[in-house]
Each structure stands twice: as C-alpha cells, then as structure tokens.
Design a protein around this motif. Structure first.
Motif, PDB file in Angstrom:
ATOM      1  N   LEU A  37       0.805  -1.226   0.000  1.00 59.92           N
ATOM      2  CA  LEU A  37       0.000   0.000   0.000  1.00 59.92           C
ATOM      3  C   LEU A  37       0.838   1.276   0.000  1.00 59.92           C
ATOM      4  N   LYS A  38       2.123   1.148   0.278  1.00 67.03           N
ATOM      5  CA  LYS A  38       3.001   2.317   0.368  1.00 67.03           C
ATOM      6  C   LYS A  38       2.979   3.167  -0.886  1.00 67.03           C
ATOM      7  N   ASP A  39       3.000   2.523  -2.047  1.00 67.18           N
ATOM      8  CA  ASP A  39       3.073   3.255  -3.308  1.00 67.18           C
ATOM      9  C   ASP A  39       1.735   3.285  -4.044  1.00 67.18           C
ATOM     10  N   LYS A  40       0.649   2.925  -3.359  1.00 68.06           N
ATOM     11  CA  LYS A  40      -0.676   2.890  -3.988  1.00 68.06           C
ATOM     12  C   LYS A  40      -1.552   3.982  -3.384  1.00 68.06           C
ATOM     13  N   SER A  41      -2.533   4.393  -4.140  1.00 69.78           N
ATOM     14  CA  SER A  41      -3.441   5.439  -3.677  1.00 69.78           C
ATOM     15  C   SER A  41      -4.883   4.956  -3.822  1.00 69.78           C
ATOM     16  N   TYR A  42      -5.400   4.382  -2.731  1.00 67.18           N
ATOM     17  CA  TYR A  42      -6.771   3.879  -2.742  1.00 67.18           C
ATOM     18  C   TYR A  42      -7.657   4.731  -1.846  1.00 67.18           C
ATOM     19  N   ASP A  43      -8.875   4.952  -2.293  1.00 70.28           N
ATOM     20  CA  ASP A  43      -9.851   5.668  -1.482  1.00 70.28           C
ATOM     21  C   ASP A  43     -10.419   4.758  -0.402  1.00 70.28           C
ATOM     22  N   ILE A  44     -10.581   3.485  -0.753  1.00 68.10           N
ATOM     23  CA  ILE A  44     -11.191   2.512   0.157  1.00 68.10           C
ATOM     24  C   ILE A  44     -10.427   1.197   0.074  1.00 68.10           C
ATOM     25  N   VAL A  45     -10.153   0.598   1.217  1.00 69.75           N
ATOM     26  CA  VAL A  45      -9.647  -0.777   1.267  1.00 69.75           C
ATOM     27  C   VAL A  45     -10.731  -1.617   1.935  1.00 69.75           C
ATOM     28  N   HIS A  46     -11.262  -2.559   1.187  1.00 68.06           N
ATOM     29  CA  HIS A  46     -12.382  -3.399   1.625  1.00 68.06           C
ATOM     30  C   HIS A  46     -11.833  -4.791   1.910  1.00 68.06           C
ATOM     31  N   THR A  47     -11.645  -5.109   3.204  1.00 70.44           N
ATOM     32  CA  THR A  47     -11.051  -6.389   3.588  1.00 70.44           C
ATOM     33  C   THR A  47     -12.141  -7.429   3.819  1.00 70.44           C
ATOM     34  N   ASN A  48     -11.862  -8.668   3.443  1.00 71.99           N
ATOM     35  CA  ASN A  48     -12.845  -9.749   3.516  1.00 71.99           C
ATOM     36  C   ASN A  48     -12.203 -11.005   4.078  1.00 71.99           C
ATOM     37  N   SER A  49     -12.856 -11.623   5.068  1.00 70.84           N
ATOM     38  CA  SER A  49     -12.318 -12.859   5.620  1.00 70.84           C
ATOM     39  C   SER A  49     -13.365 -13.570   6.466  1.00 70.84           C
ATOM     40  N   GLY A  50     -13.111 -14.863   6.675  1.00 68.30           N
ATOM     41  CA  GLY A  50     -13.925 -15.648   7.584  1.00 68.30           C
ATOM     42  C   GLY A  50     -13.164 -15.977   8.853  1.00 68.30           C
ATOM     43  N   THR A 108      -2.937   1.687   9.244  1.00 72.32           N
ATOM     44  CA  THR A 108      -1.625   2.262   9.557  1.00 72.32           C
ATOM     45  C   THR A 108      -0.867   2.670   8.296  1.00 72.32           C
ATOM     46  N   SER A 109      -1.427   2.348   7.125  1.00 72.65           N
ATOM     47  CA  SER A 109      -0.825   2.786   5.860  1.00 72.65           C
ATOM     48  C   SER A 109      -1.441   4.098   5.379  1.00 72.65           C
ATOM     49  N   GLY A 110      -2.360   4.646   6.181  1.00 76.36           N
ATOM     50  CA  GLY A 110      -2.934   5.936   5.846  1.00 76.36           C
ATOM     51  C   GLY A 110      -4.194   5.881   4.996  1.00 76.36           C
ATOM     52  N   ILE A 111      -4.810   4.716   4.863  1.00 80.66           N
ATOM     53  CA  ILE A 111      -6.046   4.604   4.088  1.00 80.66           C
ATOM     54  C   ILE A 111      -7.174   5.299   4.850  1.00 80.66           C
ATOM     55  N   ASN A 112      -7.909   6.158   4.174  1.00 81.52           N
ATOM     56  CA  ASN A 112      -8.958   6.927   4.843  1.00 81.52           C
ATOM     57  C   ASN A 112     -10.145   6.075   5.263  1.00 81.52           C
ATOM     58  N   THR A 113     -10.560   5.145   4.392  1.00 80.72           N
ATOM     59  CA  THR A 113     -11.722   4.314   4.701  1.00 80.72           C
ATOM     60  C   THR A 113     -11.338   2.848   4.615  1.00 80.72           C
ATOM     61  N   VAL A 114     -11.389   2.162   5.745  1.00 75.15           N
ATOM     62  CA  VAL A 114     -11.099   0.727   5.809  1.00 75.15           C
ATOM     63  C   VAL A 114     -12.385   0.007   6.206  1.00 75.15           C
ATOM     64  N   ILE A 115     -12.784  -0.955   5.382  1.00 79.38           N
ATOM     65  CA  ILE A 115     -14.001  -1.723   5.626  1.00 79.38           C
ATOM     66  C   ILE A 115     -13.619  -3.126   6.075  1.00 79.38           C
ATOM     67  N   ALA A 116     -14.163  -3.556   7.205  1.00 76.78           N
ATOM     68  CA  ALA A 116     -13.996  -4.932   7.681  1.00 76.78           C
ATOM     69  C   ALA A 116     -15.263  -5.699   7.342  1.00 76.78           C
ATOM     70  N   HIS A 117     -15.124  -6.761   6.570  1.00 77.62           N
ATOM     71  CA  HIS A 117     -16.286  -7.528   6.084  1.00 77.62           C
ATOM     72  C   HIS A 117     -16.188  -8.973   6.573  1.00 77.62           C
ATOM     73  N   SER A 118     -17.099  -9.353   7.458  1.00 76.20           N
ATOM     74  CA  SER A 118     -17.108 -10.708   8.022  1.00 76.20           C
ATOM     75  C   SER A 118     -17.942 -11.640   7.152  1.00 76.20           C
ATOM     76  N   HIS A 119     -17.370 -12.786   6.794  1.00 77.75           N
ATOM     77  CA  HIS A 119     -18.045 -13.740   5.922  1.00 77.75           C
ATOM     78  C   HIS A 119     -18.295 -15.085   6.594  1.00 77.75           C
ATOM     79  N   ASN A 120     -18.100 -15.167   7.896  1.00 80.99           N
ATOM     80  CA  ASN A 120     -18.246 -16.482   8.526  1.00 80.99           C
ATOM     81  C   ASN A 120     -18.620 -16.345   9.994  1.00 80.99           C
ATOM     82  N   ALA A 121     -19.197 -17.409  10.525  1.00 81.91           N
ATOM     83  CA  ALA A 121     -19.455 -17.511  11.963  1.00 81.91           C
ATOM     84  C   ALA A 121     -18.614 -18.663  12.473  1.00 81.91           C
ATOM     85  N   LEU A 122     -17.832 -18.413  13.496  1.00 82.78           N
ATOM     86  CA  LEU A 122     -16.826 -19.380  13.912  1.00 82.78           C
ATOM     87  C   LEU A 122     -17.226 -20.128  15.173  1.00 82.78           C
ATOM     88  N   ILE A 123     -16.897 -21.416  15.199  1.00 83.73           N
ATOM     89  CA  ILE A 123     -17.029 -22.199  16.425  1.00 83.73           C
ATOM     90  C   ILE A 123     -15.690 -22.139  17.151  1.00 83.73           C
TER      91      ILE A 123
END
Length: 382
Positions: free
Chosen positions: A90-103, A117-132
């Motif tokens: 992300l150091k050399d990239k310029s994104y308006d939004i980083v949309h993270t996805n994981s289970g 911590t890379s300076g992205i203004n909008t970070v989205i956390a997207h949950s795709h799972n329910a864990l036991i």
C-alpha cells in the motif's frame, strides 16, 4: 471524465472453489451492472498466490488490476507477514477505500490494521463467517474484537451471526454494522426443464433420485456426516445417488470412506465446476450439513433453483430462509434420514424472482446498495 473511486478488495484468494465462497460473492458484486459500469474502479489483492481463474479475463476487461502477496505461512507468522507485506504493497498505492474480507477474525483484523496504519482513509472490515471457538479461543477473541474500533471505519457482514462472531458488542448493540447479502444472479439459477433433461441424460441420472451438495472438502462442510447419512438412505432407496461438487484437502479421505462403505457406484465426485447452476437443475434435492456457516451462499442458489433443501440448523436461519422449501435439521443421522425420506422426486420448481429481491439476494439491487455505500465513504455519491 470524473476521477473514479479506487477500491482495493482484499481476501485470502480469488480463485473460484479454492478460495471458498468469498471469491464468488465479490465477483458477483463487481460484475453486476450497478458496479461494473459505475464510478468505482476495483483492484484485487490476494494474500496467497492465486491464478484468479476463472475471473481473470473478466476482471482485466473491466480495468481491474490483480495483485498477490504470495503469503504461504500459517499461525502467528502469517499474521506478521500480512501486516508487513500489505503495508509495503500500500506504500506506493493510492486507494480511497480498502475493503477487507475474511472468515477468520485474526486475519481480518490484521488486514484492517495494515490498511489503517498505511494511511487509508476508509477501511471496511467484512465478516463472511461464523466461527465455532473453544472457551480459551473465545476469551482471546473477545480481547481482540475491540481493536476493530480503531482498525476499521465500517463493518459489513453477510448475516447477524457473522457480525457477532467478528465485531465487538458495541458495534452490534448500536447497529453500526451493515448487512451485505451474499447476493446472486437469480435468473441464472431459475429452473430450466431443458437443462435438467440434458444434464441428467449426460450423466445418466434419468431414473435416479439425485441428492446434491456443493462445498469445499473441509471439516466445516461435514462431508463425513453426509456420507454416513447417505449410506443409510441408499439402503432404503435403490435409485439414490449423492452428487458432491467441489474440491478440498479432505476429498481423498471422503473418497476412501465412500469406498469402505461400498458406495463408489452411488457417490459421484464432480470436482470443481463452473456450471453449478446447471448441475442444480439435475438434482432432486439439496443437502447442506455444515457444522457452522456465516451464511452459506449455495443455500440461496439452491432455493433459486427451486430445490427442496435439508440444511444443518447451525446456519443462520433468518438470513437463509427465502422460500418454504428449506428445512433446518439438527446434525443427527437418524433425523436427517427421516427428513430425506419425506422428499419426493419432483415438484413444481418455478419460483418468483421478487421473493429473492425482497430478501435482498438479487444481485443488481444489492450491488446498487454497495455502490452507494462506497460513494458515501468517499464523499462523492451521485
């Protein structure tokens, strides 16, 4: 020409089947008309090496860039690698939004921390799972969850149970998370008699009662339980066949179990397929014995295909029950045998698309919702 909103989609991988359902969900959204021809420009970042098949050609045609961090480590080492390699990327990239996805909670959290911590203004956390989780793991997760307050700006989930599994209680209680359904192209899965006849003839299923399942071969999907159930069902129904679609680490062990039970002629391993919508036309019912799920997108697809469904009661009922043809049954072999016994070979499999639209699972309307959210986050909503 107005500057496009640059969105980076991050997850473990974007290869269909190998990366799980997240890849399919993201692909469905990004190629929907509301996003494909919009002011949004998507790039894709895979944590591990991926071929991006079969999505690569379509993604590149839309102007999307494909990147891999090539992470193959596990455990704590994997989390460290995610943090440092994402920050370097992300150091050399310029994104308006980083949309993270994981289970996985720790992986999702680390992706968010790296982006924030890379300076992205909008970070989205997207949950795709329910864990036991074990009691010990639950204590650790409860300690980690509050970090999302500072690591992410927005919180998305495919179901309430997926949100509760990942995010702190304050987010849930104050209704600060957004329901983003695992939407699909409903028309693609609607019942087609010609397709049914063609596929059943191709695989010689004409006079068979075909029980179908789609999912990776891992512990979560519970194939061993399904084979035990089918072993008893096949003793009661000579015409019964079990169709298993997918690949995974446990595929060979399930094949060995099938052979030991003398079911090799009655259990069909289809491997990874790109025509699941057509295979569903050939099925007579659909089964889903998962031990846990964030949602289970194939349940929506199977309902769109008009199939009667027997599902584990460990999936989120409120979010997955779109039609009356899905039954949630505890993971007991006897109860599953009884439920399957009550399913006939045929019924009217035509459904109304509006049912799925009202439930939020029609991809065009769902993608429009996501487009507006992106625009709001970047302060450029039309």
């Amino acid at each position: 020409m107005e500057k496009k909103i640059r969105v980076l989609l991050v997850t473990s991988g974007f290869r269909k089947g190998v990366s799980g359902g997240i890849a399919s969900v993201l692909h469905n959204y990004c190629t929907a008309s509301a996003l494909e021809n919009s002011e949004i420009q998507f790039d894709y970042l895979s944590l591990g090496y991926q071929t991006f098949e079969p999505y690569r050609e379509e993604i590149e045609a839309c102007g999307g860039n494909l990147y891999c961090l090539d992470i193959h480590s596990n455990g704590k080492r994997r989390l460290i690698d995610i943090f440092f390699r994402m920050r370097k990327f992300l150091k050399d990239k310029s994104y308006d939004i980083v949309h993270t996805n994981s289970g996985a909670l720790t992986q999702l959290l680390m992706m968010c921390i790296a982006a924030k911590t890379s300076g992205i203004n909008t970070v989205i956390a997207h949950s795709h799972n329910a864990l036991i989780k074990s009691k010990g793991t639950q204590i650790v997760y409860n300690c980690l969850k509050p970090l999302f307050y500072v690591a992410a700006d927005e919180y998305y989930a495919c179901a309430l149970v997926a949100a509760e599994s990942m995010f702190p209680k304050g987010i849930i209680k104050r209704d600060k998370w957004v329901f983003i359904p695992n939407a699909i192209n409903i028309e693609k899965f609607l019942y087609n008699e010609e397709t049914r006849i063609s596929y059943r003839k191709q695989f010689r299923f004409e006079d068979k009662f075909v029980i179908g399942h789609v999912g990776r071969f891992n512990e979560q999907k519970n194939h061993a339980f399904l084979v035990d159930v089918f072993s008893e069902v096949s003793k009661q129904r000579d015409d019964a066949l079990l169709m298993l679609v997918g690949n995974g680490d446990l595929q060979q062990s399930i094949k060995d179990k099938v052979e030991e039970l003398g079911l090799s002629e009655k259990v069909i391993f289809m491997g990874q397929r790109n025509d699941v919508n057509c295979l569903m036309q050939a099925m007579d019912c659909f089964v889903f014995p998962s031990i846990f799920e964030g949602l289970g997108m194939v349940l929506i697809e199977a309902q769109a295909a008009g199939l009667p469904i027997i599902s584990s009661d460990q999936v989120p009922v409120n979010e997955t029950q779109v039609t009356e043809y899905i039954k949630y049954v505890p993971l007991s072999v006897d109860k599953w045998i009884e439920s399957l016994r009550g399913i006939g070979r045929r019924r009217n499999r035509f459904e109304n698309i509006s049912i799925f639209s009202k439930a939020g699972y029609e991809i065009d309307s769902a993608a429009e919702k996501l487009r507006r959210l992106y625009c709001e986050h970047s302060n450029s909503c039309k």
